[in-house]
Design a protein around this motif. Structure first.
Motif, PDB file in Angstrom:
ATOM      1  N   GLY A  52      45.776 -98.469   1.903  1.00  8.69           N
ATOM      2  CA  GLY A  52      47.156 -98.060   2.048  1.00  8.69           C
ATOM      3  C   GLY A  52      46.851 -96.432   2.537  1.00  8.69           C
ATOM      4  O   GLY A  52      46.563 -95.916   3.677  1.00  8.69           O
ATOM      5  N   MET A  53      45.984 -96.310   1.422  1.00 11.23           N
ATOM      6  CA  MET A  53      45.286 -94.374   1.737  1.00 11.23           C
ATOM      7  C   MET A  53      45.003 -94.600   3.112  1.00 11.23           C
ATOM      8  O   MET A  53      44.811 -92.975   3.512  1.00 11.23           O
ATOM      9  CB  MET A  53      44.891 -93.918   0.063  1.00 11.23           C
TER      10      MET A  53
ATOM     11  N   ALA B 232      47.959 -91.798   6.636  1.00  6.86           N
ATOM     12  CA  ALA B 232      48.519 -91.748   5.242  1.00  6.86           C
ATOM     13  C   ALA B 232      48.422 -90.762   4.115  1.00  6.86           C
ATOM     14  O   ALA B 232      48.765 -90.230   3.128  1.00  6.86           O
ATOM     15  CB  ALA B 232      48.079 -92.761   4.552  1.00  6.86           C
ATOM     16  N   ALA B 233      47.581 -89.369   5.540  1.00  8.70           N
ATOM     17  CA  ALA B 233      47.377 -88.343   4.319  1.00  8.70           C
ATOM     18  C   ALA B 233      48.895 -86.986   4.441  1.00  8.70           C
ATOM     19  O   ALA B 233      49.043 -87.020   3.392  1.00  8.70           O
ATOM     20  CB  ALA B 233      45.912 -87.596   4.637  1.00  8.70           C
ATOM     21  N   GLN B 234      49.414 -87.582   5.780  1.00 11.82           N
ATOM     22  CA  GLN B 234      50.601 -87.212   5.825  1.00 11.82           C
ATOM     23  C   GLN B 234      51.635 -87.443   5.297  1.00 11.82           C
ATOM     24  O   GLN B 234      52.924 -86.866   4.767  1.00 11.82           O
ATOM     25  CB  GLN B 234      50.750 -86.659   7.677  1.00 11.82           C
ATOM     26  N   LEU B 235      51.806 -88.430   5.032  1.00 13.40           N
ATOM     27  CA  LEU B 235      52.723 -89.520   4.216  1.00 13.40           C
ATOM     28  C   LEU B 235      53.311 -88.763   2.624  1.00 13.40           C
ATOM     29  O   LEU B 235      52.350 -88.222   2.259  1.00 13.40           O
ATOM     30  CB  LEU B 235      51.996 -90.781   3.668  1.00 13.40           C
ATOM     31  N   PRO B 236      54.538 -89.239   2.474  1.00 11.28           N
ATOM     32  CA  PRO B 236      54.412 -88.449   0.573  1.00 11.28           C
ATOM     33  C   PRO B 236      53.799 -89.475  -0.375  1.00 11.28           C
ATOM     34  O   PRO B 236      53.435 -90.677  -0.052  1.00 11.28           O
ATOM     35  CB  PRO B 236      56.121 -88.994   0.402  1.00 11.28           C
TER      36      PRO B 236
ATOM     37  N   VAL C  63      45.463 -93.559  -8.432  1.00  6.40           N
ATOM     38  CA  VAL C  63      45.030 -94.242  -6.970  1.00  6.40           C
ATOM     39  C   VAL C  63      45.336 -92.141  -5.750  1.00  6.40           C
ATOM     40  O   VAL C  63      44.829 -92.170  -5.175  1.00  6.40           O
ATOM     41  CB  VAL C  63      45.407 -95.283  -6.349  1.00  6.40           C
ATOM     42  N   GLU C  64      47.162 -92.185  -6.020  1.00 10.09           N
ATOM     43  CA  GLU C  64      46.838 -91.318  -5.537  1.00 10.09           C
ATOM     44  C   GLU C  64      47.089 -90.083  -5.135  1.00 10.09           C
ATOM     45  O   GLU C  64      46.385 -89.767  -4.942  1.00 10.09           O
ATOM     46  CB  GLU C  64      49.008 -91.374  -4.604  1.00 10.09           C
ATOM     47  N   ALA C  65      47.418 -90.002  -6.413  1.00 11.10           N
ATOM     48  CA  ALA C  65      46.786 -89.008  -7.318  1.00 11.10           C
ATOM     49  C   ALA C  65      44.938 -87.898  -7.567  1.00 11.10           C
ATOM     50  O   ALA C  65      44.938 -86.783  -7.210  1.00 11.10           O
ATOM     51  CB  ALA C  65      46.916 -88.283  -8.984  1.00 11.10           C
ATOM     52  N   LEU C  66      44.139 -89.069  -7.338  1.00 10.38           N
ATOM     53  CA  LEU C  66      43.004 -88.639  -7.741  1.00 10.38           C
ATOM     54  C   LEU C  66      41.948 -88.994  -6.325  1.00 10.38           C
ATOM     55  O   LEU C  66      40.754 -88.796  -5.932  1.00 10.38           O
ATOM     56  CB  LEU C  66      41.921 -89.882  -8.152  1.00 10.38           C
ATOM     57  N   PHE C  67      42.763 -89.538  -4.859  1.00 10.18           N
ATOM     58  CA  PHE C  67      42.125 -90.258  -3.826  1.00 10.18           C
ATOM     59  C   PHE C  67      41.159 -89.441  -3.304  1.00 10.18           C
ATOM     60  O   PHE C  67      40.559 -89.110  -2.134  1.00 10.18           O
ATOM     61  CB  PHE C  67      42.677 -90.676  -2.795  1.00 10.18           C
ATOM     62  N   ALA C  68      41.743 -87.492  -3.051  1.00 10.86           N
ATOM     63  CA  ALA C  68      41.385 -86.529  -2.167  1.00 10.86           C
ATOM     64  C   ALA C  68      40.415 -86.139  -3.478  1.00 10.86           C
ATOM     65  O   ALA C  68      38.894 -84.971  -2.725  1.00 10.86           O
ATOM     66  CB  ALA C  68      41.674 -85.946  -2.184  1.00 10.86           C
TER      67      ALA C  68
ATOM     68  N   LEU D 188      44.201-104.390 -11.009  1.00 12.69           N
ATOM     69  CA  LEU D 188      42.757-103.963 -10.592  1.00 12.69           C
ATOM     70  C   LEU D 188      43.161-104.191  -8.811  1.00 12.69           C
ATOM     71  O   LEU D 188      42.892-103.314  -8.226  1.00 12.69           O
ATOM     72  CB  LEU D 188      41.654-104.659 -11.043  1.00 12.69           C
ATOM     73  N   LEU D 189      43.607-105.140  -8.369  1.00  5.86           N
ATOM     74  CA  LEU D 189      43.728-105.371  -6.721  1.00  5.86           C
ATOM     75  C   LEU D 189      44.471-104.540  -6.712  1.00  5.86           C
ATOM     76  O   LEU D 189      44.651-104.046  -5.181  1.00  5.86           O
ATOM     77  CB  LEU D 189      44.195-107.371  -6.892  1.00  5.86           C
ATOM     78  N   LEU D 190      46.030-104.427  -6.730  1.00  6.90           N
ATOM     79  CA  LEU D 190      46.372-103.418  -6.490  1.00  6.90           C
ATOM     80  C   LEU D 190      46.346-101.773  -5.923  1.00  6.90           C
ATOM     81  O   LEU D 190      46.235-101.187  -5.416  1.00  6.90           O
ATOM     82  CB  LEU D 190      48.087-103.553  -7.496  1.00  6.90           C
ATOM     83  N   ALA D 191      45.770-101.589  -6.469  1.00  9.94           N
ATOM     84  CA  ALA D 191      44.969-100.400  -6.850  1.00  9.94           C
ATOM     85  C   ALA D 191      43.977-100.428  -5.737  1.00  9.94           C
ATOM     86  O   ALA D 191      44.225 -99.678  -4.735  1.00  9.94           O
ATOM     87  CB  ALA D 191      43.592-100.030  -8.778  1.00  9.94           C
ATOM     88  N   VAL D 192      42.986-101.794  -5.960  1.00 13.62           N
ATOM     89  CA  VAL D 192      42.620-101.140  -4.473  1.00 13.62           C
ATOM     90  C   VAL D 192      43.624-101.198  -3.309  1.00 13.62           C
ATOM     91  O   VAL D 192      42.518-100.642  -1.994  1.00 13.62           O
ATOM     92  CB  VAL D 192      41.318-102.629  -4.158  1.00 13.62           C
TER      93      VAL D 192
END
Length: 718
Positions: free
Chosen positions: A128-129, A134-138, A80-85, A119-123
């Motif tokens: 959170g993102m 959130a975009a500025q966080l590691p 999720v983090e890698a593809l969010f943008a 799947l719930l944790l992915a959502v």
């Protein structure tokens, strides 16, 4: 108040609530001491995801599941983090990932639970993102926080499982005996002495309760299996195993049907026999519930002393009928005698359920879990077809998630990921269940928003709101299975209070309500419109599976009339498969009646199919409850020949190309050739020959009914 607390302490949700309370208090304490409320949110969501992924395993298997769960959580969160943008790549991954995670559940219920929580944790990661800043966080921060919260709860739950080995076993056995009590109460309604007894409707109701009994049996078996794995269990587990095996025998005896209930009600309308049989059934139901309470509280079980007198009164009433100037037909009296014998044996089985039966030398249990990755993949591959309910659910959920993502991008990209959370939580395998879940979710969200708004106004202190967050989380886990409306309200309060720790909780009220309505509407539309005509085809497959399972059960019973009664694993599996098939058909028909896409099915057909299934299973259970080695070998050979013939006819009805052929009229010539001393009816009755003949005759009478139903499942309009 004390009574309420005492009841809660003995409930099956008490341990879950206490574990969640300890985990949430730990996270809250860390957040307060470290003065890092942003960190606390991720940890709280991780705890919730891990608690939802929990299964009732022993600590060793629970530890293995925890490691797999954490690995799945990490992978999902980092994807999720890698593809969010990247919206298009994210949409493709969301759709494919949702489909694969649902299909993963085909391997076993444990896989299904972990996949759903993943799947719930992915959502949760998406939510959170989506928060400001959130975009500025590691990239590693949110995944590690969520996984750390999950690990904290997982370790706590594993230690709890190692310390309290017997608690989940006792609770599952208590639920099992409670459902057996409900089943006996429902069965007692069939003993009502009235003209035009609505047997079909009563059997349909009985079928619904039978589904709950089957589920409770499977749950109890699951809690016992790995605690008995490859080692000799200690005395407490041996006792629990005996209680479980006794429950199977009680279920078989309770399911038995010695004679058509309409005929008994008509023949003994002016007698007290039916009332006394009904009274005994209800007293046995009470005894089952007493045993459930004893298991739940850890107290000693005592059989109600009045039961012996009730059994004696029933036998005395039958003897009066036998001595009457114009006694009923011998077949009716023999059916009553067998019924009294069965209820008497049922009473003894409930009283001595902890005892090891001489016939149950084989006390092994069948583990339904896959033996390895190859077996798991095979199970998933088998379900990769539109005829599979899981495949259809995976297709609908993945499509609904994609639509939800497109809607949130179009309507309001900020705070829009609650749409996906709603879609994921309310989308059920059937449209009727989805519609009910959506109404509960929307109603609970509205109540939760009102309560949350009031709490934010009344308690502006962050520490007071933190206490409310912990309390709401506990309430959610206590009510999520039986009171989903309250659970939805509780989790909504939790979200408002928790997110108010790092921002303005009031700003979440309108988006949360709108997103819940949008997500619910998407789920309802997709489950209604995608593959809406599946029910008739699946109904035919389920009915065929039921006939094949009943045929195998009949053959297993007949074999023991030749070799003697043995409650070994093959026999118990055949019996369980027959009841599982009946439960699946019952669950399907219940969903079909609540589903607009399935309302082309005739309501009369639904009731008649449930009644026929229960009738068939009732006569098979009668043969199973009274099984023993027949003294004459010729009788055993004749029984097996008749059983093979009947099983062949049942399997023929399960085949579409053969089911339309008219069943050949049955005959019992094989029995007529057996040398039985003339006039010695008592010998026939003691030996069980008459019982076997009567039950086989009643089973053969069901063939035309089953043939008609099989034809109508293929041609609903006929």
């Amino acid at each position: 108040m004390l009574r309420l607390l005492s009841h809660f302490r003995t409930s099956d949700r008490f341990a879950d609530a206490l574990r969640v309370l300890l985990a949430m208090l730990g996270v809250a304490l860390y957040g307060v001491l470290a003065k890092q409320p942003h960190v606390m949110i991720g940890l709280l969501l991780g705890v919730i995801a891990a608690a939802l992924a929990e299964t009732e395993d022993a600590w060793r298997r629970r530890l293995q599941a925890l490691i797999g769960t954490l690995l799945c959580f990490l992978i999902a969160a980092f994807v999720v983090e890698a593809l969010f943008a990247m919206p298009w790549a994210f949409a493709a991954a969301l759709t494919l990932g949702s489909f694969l995670l649902v299909m993963l559940g085909a391997a076993s219920p444990r896989y299904a639970t972990i996949a759903s929580a993943t799947l719930l944790l992915a959502v949760y990661t998406m939510i959170g993102m989506d928060q400001p800043g959130a975009a500025q966080l590691p990239i590693w921060r949110e995944p590690l926080l969520l996984t750390a919260g999950a690990a904290w709860y997982g370790v706590l739950a594993t230690v709890w499982s190692a310390l309290f080995v017997q608690h989940p076993v006792r609770q599952s056995l208590a639920r099992l005996y409670d459902t057996l009590g409900a089943y006996l109460d429902a069965k007692a309604q069939l003993f009502e002495p009235m003209h035009d007894l609505p047997v079909a409707a009563l059997r349909a109701e009985l079928a619904q309760i039978n589904t709950r009994v089957v589920e409770a049996l499977n749950d109890a078996r699951g809690t016992l299996i790995d605690r008995l794995d490859r080692r000799r269990p200690h005395a407490a587990l041996e006792r629990s195993l005996s209680l479980y095996l006794a429950a199977q025998d009680i279920h078989e005896r309770a399911s038995s049907s010695h004679y058509p209930y309409e005929a008994l009600a008509e023949a003994f309308f002016h007698s007290d026999v039916m009332f006394r049989g009904q009274r005994l059934m209800r007293a046995l139901a009470t005894a089952c519930r007493d045993r459930a309470n004893a298991e739940r509280t850890g107290s000693a079980f005592r059989m109600p002393p009045m039961l012996r007198g009730i059994v004696h009164d029933l036998r005395a009433s039958i003897d009066r009928q036998r001595r009457a100037p114009e006694p009923p037909a011998p077949a009716l009296l023999q059916a009553l005698d067998r019924l009294a014998d069965n209820l008497d044996r049922l009473q003894e089985r409930i009283a001595c359920a902890e005892a090891v039966e001489a016939e149950t030398v084989d006390r092994s249990l069948h583990d339904p879990s896959p033996t390895g990755p190859i077996e798991a993949l095979r199970r998933i591959r088998v379900q990769m077809t539109p005829s599979s309910a899981r495949f259809r659910h995976a297709l609908r959920l993945s499509l609904a998630m994609l639509i939800g993502y497109l809607v949130l991008r179009a309507v309001h990209p900020e705070q829009g990921y609650w749409i996906l959370l709603t879609v994921m939580l309310v989308c059920q395998p059937s449209h009727g269940a989805t519609r009910v879940r959506v109404l509960q979710r929307v109603g609970g969200t509205l109540i939760g928003l009102l309560v949350g708004w009031a709490l934010l106004k009344l308690f502006p202190s962050p520490h007071a709101q933190l206490v409310g967050t912990v309390a709401a989380s506990v309430l959610f886990f206590v009510t999520r299975f039986r009171r989903y409306l309250i659970a939805s309200a509780a989790v909504t309060v939790l979200v408002l209070l928790a997110f108010n720790q790092v921002g303005n909780g009031f700003e979440l009220i309108a988006p949360r309500l709108l997103d819940t309505v949008l997500g619910g509407a998407i789920a309802v539309a997709v489950t209604l419109l995608v593959l809406p005509d599946w029910r008739a085809r699946e109904l035919q497959a389920l009915f065929a599976a039921l006939l094949r399972a009943q045929a195998a059960y009949l053959e297993a019973i007949a074999a023991q009339y030749a070799s003697g009664k043995r409650d070994d694993l093959p026999y118990r599996r055949a019996r369980r498969d027959a009841h599982n098939a009946d439960a699946e058909l019952s669950a399907h028909l219940t969903q079909a009646r609540d589903d607009p896409a399935g309302q082309h099915a005739d309501a009369d057909l639904v009731l008649r199919m449930l009644a026929a299934s229960q009738t068939l299973l009732g006569h098979l259970s009668t043969l199973g409850a009274h099984r023993h080695r027949l003294s004459a070998s010729a009788d055993a050979v004749a029984l097996q020949a008749q059983a093979r013939d009947l099983a062949t006819r049942l399997r023929a009805l399960a085949e579409p190309q053969r089911a339309d052929a008219r069943p050949v009229a049955h005959h019992t010539a094989a029995w007529d050739d057996v040398d039985v001393p003339p006039g010695d009816a008592s010998l026939q009755q003691r030996d069980g020959r008459h019982l076997v003949m009567a039950q086989l005759g009643l089973l053969y009478r069901q063939l035309p009914v089953l043939q008609e139903l099989a034809t109508q499942t293929r041609n609903p309009s006929s």
